[in-house]
Design a protein around this motif. Structure first.
Motif, PDB file in Angstrom:
ATOM      1  N   GLN A  15       0.823  -1.209   0.000  1.00 26.33           N
ATOM      2  CA  GLN A  15       0.000   0.000   0.000  1.00 26.33           C
ATOM      3  C   GLN A  15       0.856   1.258   0.000  1.00 26.33           C
ATOM      4  OE1 GLN A  15      -3.299   0.085   2.864  1.00 26.33           O
ATOM      5  NE2 GLN A  15      -2.668  -1.951   3.469  1.00 26.33           N
ATOM      6  N   SER A  17       0.541   3.843   1.559  1.00 26.69           N
ATOM      7  CA  SER A  17      -0.041   4.580   2.685  1.00 26.69           C
ATOM      8  C   SER A  17       1.025   5.376   3.433  1.00 26.69           C
ATOM      9  CB  SER A  17      -0.748   3.593   3.622  1.00 26.69           C
ATOM     10  OG  SER A  17       0.036   2.419   3.775  1.00 26.69           O
ATOM     11  N   GLY A  23      10.814  -2.200   7.633  1.00 23.78           N
ATOM     12  CA  GLY A  23       9.967  -3.395   7.815  1.00 23.78           C
ATOM     13  C   GLY A  23       9.407  -3.867   6.477  1.00 23.78           C
ATOM     14  N   ASN A  24       8.921  -2.928   5.653  1.00 22.10           N
ATOM     15  CA  ASN A  24       8.413  -3.284   4.321  1.00 22.10           C
ATOM     16  C   ASN A  24       9.539  -3.895   3.484  1.00 22.10           C
ATOM     17  OD1 ASN A  24       6.634  -0.211   4.460  1.00 22.10           O
ATOM     18  ND2 ASN A  24       5.679  -2.217   4.605  1.00 22.10           N
ATOM     19  N   ALA A 188      11.210 -12.312   8.695  1.00 24.47           N
ATOM     20  CA  ALA A 188      11.290 -11.516   9.918  1.00 24.47           C
ATOM     21  C   ALA A 188      10.234 -10.418   9.990  1.00 24.47           C
ATOM     22  CB  ALA A 188      12.667 -10.889  10.017  1.00 24.47           C
ATOM     23  N   ILE A 190       9.605  -6.988  11.575  1.00 28.34           N
ATOM     24  CA  ILE A 190      10.400  -5.935  12.197  1.00 28.34           C
ATOM     25  C   ILE A 190       9.489  -5.083  13.080  1.00 28.34           C
ATOM     26  CG2 ILE A 190      11.922  -3.958  11.716  1.00 28.34           C
ATOM     27  CD1 ILE A 190      12.983  -6.848  10.947  1.00 28.34           C
ATOM     28  N   LYS A 199       4.363  -3.780  15.572  1.00 28.97           N
ATOM     29  CA  LYS A 199       5.021  -3.889  14.265  1.00 28.97           C
ATOM     30  C   LYS A 199       5.469  -2.497  13.769  1.00 28.97           C
ATOM     31  CE  LYS A 199       2.485  -4.235  10.308  1.00 28.97           C
ATOM     32  NZ  LYS A 199       2.154  -4.579   8.950  1.00 28.97           N
ATOM     33  N   MET A 200       6.626  -2.447  13.126  1.00 26.91           N
ATOM     34  CA  MET A 200       7.031  -1.183  12.496  1.00 26.91           C
ATOM     35  C   MET A 200       6.066  -0.919  11.344  1.00 26.91           C
ATOM     36  SD  MET A 200      10.664  -0.172  10.632  1.00 26.91           S
ATOM     37  CE  MET A 200      11.689  -0.164  12.080  1.00 26.91           C
ATOM     38  N   SER A 201       5.432   0.276  11.322  1.00 28.03           N
ATOM     39  CA  SER A 201       4.429   0.587  10.298  1.00 28.03           C
ATOM     40  C   SER A 201       4.677   1.942   9.687  1.00 28.03           C
ATOM     41  CB  SER A 201       3.035   0.625  10.918  1.00 28.03           C
ATOM     42  OG  SER A 201       2.479  -0.650  10.924  1.00 28.03           O
ATOM     43  N   LYS A 202       4.466   2.030   8.367  1.00 25.28           N
ATOM     44  CA  LYS A 202       4.731   3.295   7.689  1.00 25.28           C
ATOM     45  C   LYS A 202       3.750   4.389   8.087  1.00 25.28           C
ATOM     46  CE  LYS A 202       3.620   1.046   3.441  1.00 25.28           C
ATOM     47  NZ  LYS A 202       2.364   0.301   3.619  1.00 25.28           N
ATOM     48  N   SER A 203       2.544   3.999   8.569  1.00 23.66           N
ATOM     49  CA  SER A 203       1.587   5.039   8.940  1.00 23.66           C
ATOM     50  C   SER A 203       1.625   5.385  10.432  1.00 23.66           C
ATOM     51  CB  SER A 203       0.175   4.605   8.533  1.00 23.66           C
ATOM     52  OG  SER A 203      -0.140   3.386   9.155  1.00 23.66           O
TER      53      SER A 203
HETATM   54  N1  AQP Z   1       7.203  -4.398  10.288  1.00 22.08           N
HETATM   55  C1  AQP Z   1       7.180  -5.261   9.287  1.00 22.08           C
HETATM   56  N2  AQP Z   1       7.988  -6.331   9.274  1.00 22.08           N
HETATM   57  C2  AQP Z   1       7.980  -7.207   8.229  1.00 22.08           C
HETATM   58  N3  AQP Z   1       7.174  -7.073   7.158  1.00 22.08           N
HETATM   59  C3  AQP Z   1       6.362  -6.006   7.119  1.00 22.08           C
HETATM   60  N4  AQP Z   1       5.458  -5.583   6.208  1.00 22.08           N
HETATM   61  C4  AQP Z   1       4.888  -4.443   6.642  1.00 22.08           C
HETATM   62  N5  AQP Z   1       5.403  -4.100   7.838  1.00 22.08           N
HETATM   63  C5  AQP Z   1       6.315  -5.043   8.163  1.00 22.08           C
HETATM   64  C6  AQP Z   1       5.164  -6.265   4.963  1.00 22.08           C
HETATM   65  O1  AQP Z   1       5.134  -5.282   3.932  1.00 22.08           O
HETATM   66  C7  AQP Z   1       4.189  -5.686   2.943  1.00 22.08           C
HETATM   67  C8  AQP Z   1       3.333  -4.555   2.518  1.00 22.08           C
HETATM   68  O2  AQP Z   1       2.493  -4.181   3.519  1.00 22.08           O
HETATM   69  P1  AQP Z   1       1.287  -3.179   3.231  1.00 22.08           P
HETATM   70  O3  AQP Z   1       1.806  -1.873   2.797  1.00 22.08           O
HETATM   71  O4  AQP Z   1       0.331  -3.795   2.291  1.00 22.08           O
HETATM   72  O5  AQP Z   1       0.556  -3.047   4.586  1.00 22.08           O
HETATM   73  P2  AQP Z   1       1.027  -3.287   6.024  1.00 22.08           P
HETATM   74  O6  AQP Z   1       1.468  -4.677   6.272  1.00 22.08           O
HETATM   75  O7  AQP Z   1      -0.106  -2.783   6.868  1.00 22.08           O
HETATM   76  O8  AQP Z   1       2.295  -2.329   6.117  1.00 22.08           O
HETATM   77  P3  AQP Z   1       2.494  -1.122   7.058  1.00 22.08           P
HETATM   78  O9  AQP Z   1       3.843  -0.553   6.795  1.00 22.08           O
HETATM   79  O10 AQP Z   1       2.191  -1.478   8.483  1.00 22.08           O
HETATM   80  O11 AQP Z   1       1.414  -0.128   6.481  1.00 22.08           O
HETATM   81  P4  AQP Z   1       0.285   0.683   7.242  1.00 22.08           P
HETATM   82  O12 AQP Z   1       0.995   1.489   8.277  1.00 22.08           O
HETATM   83  O13 AQP Z   1      -0.345   1.538   6.181  1.00 22.08           O
HETATM   84  O14 AQP Z   1      -0.699  -0.289   7.825  1.00 22.08           O
HETATM   85  C9  AQP Z   1       3.428  -6.881   3.506  1.00 22.08           C
HETATM   86  O15 AQP Z   1       3.900  -8.059   2.894  1.00 22.08           O
HETATM   87  C10 AQP Z   1       3.782  -6.870   4.968  1.00 22.08           C
HETATM   88  O16 AQP Z   1       3.771  -8.173   5.529  1.00 22.08           O
END
Ligand code: AQP
Length: 335
Positions: A15, A17, A23-24, A188, A190, A199-203
């Protein structure tokens, strides 16, 4: 049939987002490039999924360009794989509706991501958040993907995609392959640098909780320096009691290939400051060449558009065929 024809098909998405985090990169992007030789890969920037959470339009557009540039920079080869933006292929939303009509309310209500995201965004518990798994099923089934690289957080959604595919096949006639999860070697997860239980998240609103793939070296070093750890002062792998240090060790392992006991020996008798600095160094060294390429792509919008136009055409060619097959099967009148 040649071996080329027999390659299994993989579909994966990310996404836009926010800017991509470490982490991604570790959990997804890094593996995507490696899968291209072995599989027939479709990689999409899932902009429609991002809308389930409120986005600032200009930022969503910018993050979409960033996402495509970063995927190219990280080695996705548009000649080998189909790289596209989800909203550029209308077949996803067309199949989504049909699948929504074949998903049960009870099934969607049981999805833990829906429950989690409803709690984290109580002011915007929208219909898209609820039916997100039907769109995800459409993303996969519209290409009859064999394999879907998923993290643990997505296994429930993949199971629902299989359930819906199976239901459709039984109700009408065999149409969809039942997709399987593809677990990559290095899966892994992250964790946030500010709160290693998350979880480390971009948002994440806290910019110190993540390292971005396009953070400069000083920023990366500073963020690791501030990473929350514990007061023991020993670099030791223990996820339960030392989540912060264990998370940093996992990151260090990914970029150096050293296992946990090697890392413990390397930093034995040395403080956390030395270890954090070393983690910052290996991460920034690994990201530097990708960042160079990223800047090149970000400055060449004409090329990005060309890649996306080509990707959308190739993806649509496959997906449109599936949609017309499905439309016919469910009884929609066709001229
Ligand atoms: N912290 C993480 N460690 C390992 N893998 C991660 N992924 C995300 N965060 C981690 C993997 O990245 C892929 C894309 O994810 P996404 O953008 O579809 O949504 P997400 O998992 O919800 O990622 P974010 O960064 O946490 O986004 P937001 O903050 O918008 O919800 C996936 O394969 C995911 O496993």
């Amino acid at each position: 049939m040649s071996s080329e024809d027999m390659k299994k098909r993989i579909l994966s998405g990310i996404q836009p987002s926010g800017s991509f985090t470490l982490g991604n990169y570790i959990g997804a992007i890094r593996n995507w490039a490696a899968l291209q030789d072995q599989f027939d890969c479709l990689y999409m920037v899932a902009d429609l999924h991002a809308l389930t959470v409120r986005q600032v339009p200009a930022q969503l557009r910018a993050h979409t360009c960033e996402a495509v540039s970063m995927l190219l920079a990280a080695g996705i080869d548009p000649k080998q794989s189909i790289l596209f933006v989800q909203s550029h292929v209308p077949a996803h939303t067309q199949l989504n509706w049909i699948l929504c009509c074949n998903c049960q309310f009870g099934e969607l209500s049981r999805m833990t991501q829906f429950k989690d995201k409803s709690l984290s965004h109580p002011d915007n518990v929208n219909g898209g958040l609820f039916t997100y798994p039907a769109l995800m099923a459409a993303d996969i089934l519209v290409y009859n993907a064999d394999l879907v690289p998923v993290g643990q957080d997505q296994t429930q959604h993949l199971e629902l995609a299989r359930t819906v595919a199976n239901r459709f096949n039984n109700l009408y006639s065999p149409t969809f392959h039942l997709p399987e999860g593809y677990i990559t070697k290095e899966g892994a997860k992250i964790m946030s640098l500010a709160d290693p239980s998350k979880k480390m998240s971009k948002s994440d609103p806290n910019v110190n909780s993540f390292v971005l793939m396009n953070d400069d070296k000083d920023t990366i070093i500073r963020k690791f320096k501030r990473a929350v750890t514990d007061s023991e002062g020993t670099v030791r792998y223990d996820v339960e009691n030392k989540a912060g240090i264990s998370n940093l060790m996992s990151i260090y392992h990914v970029f150096t290939g050293k296992d946990m006991s090697e890392i413990e020996n390397e930093f034995s008798g040395r403080g956390y400051a030395d270890f954090k600095a070393a983690v910052g160094e290996v991460v920034s060294d690994a990201l530097a060449p990708i960042q160079g390429e990223y800047t090149k792509y970000m400055n060449d919008k004409a090329y990005l558009n060309e890649v996306l136009k080509d990707g959308a055409e190739k993806a649509s060619r496959i997906a449109d065929r599936m949609v017309s097959k499905v439309y016919k099967k469910v009884g929609l009148y066709q001229m």
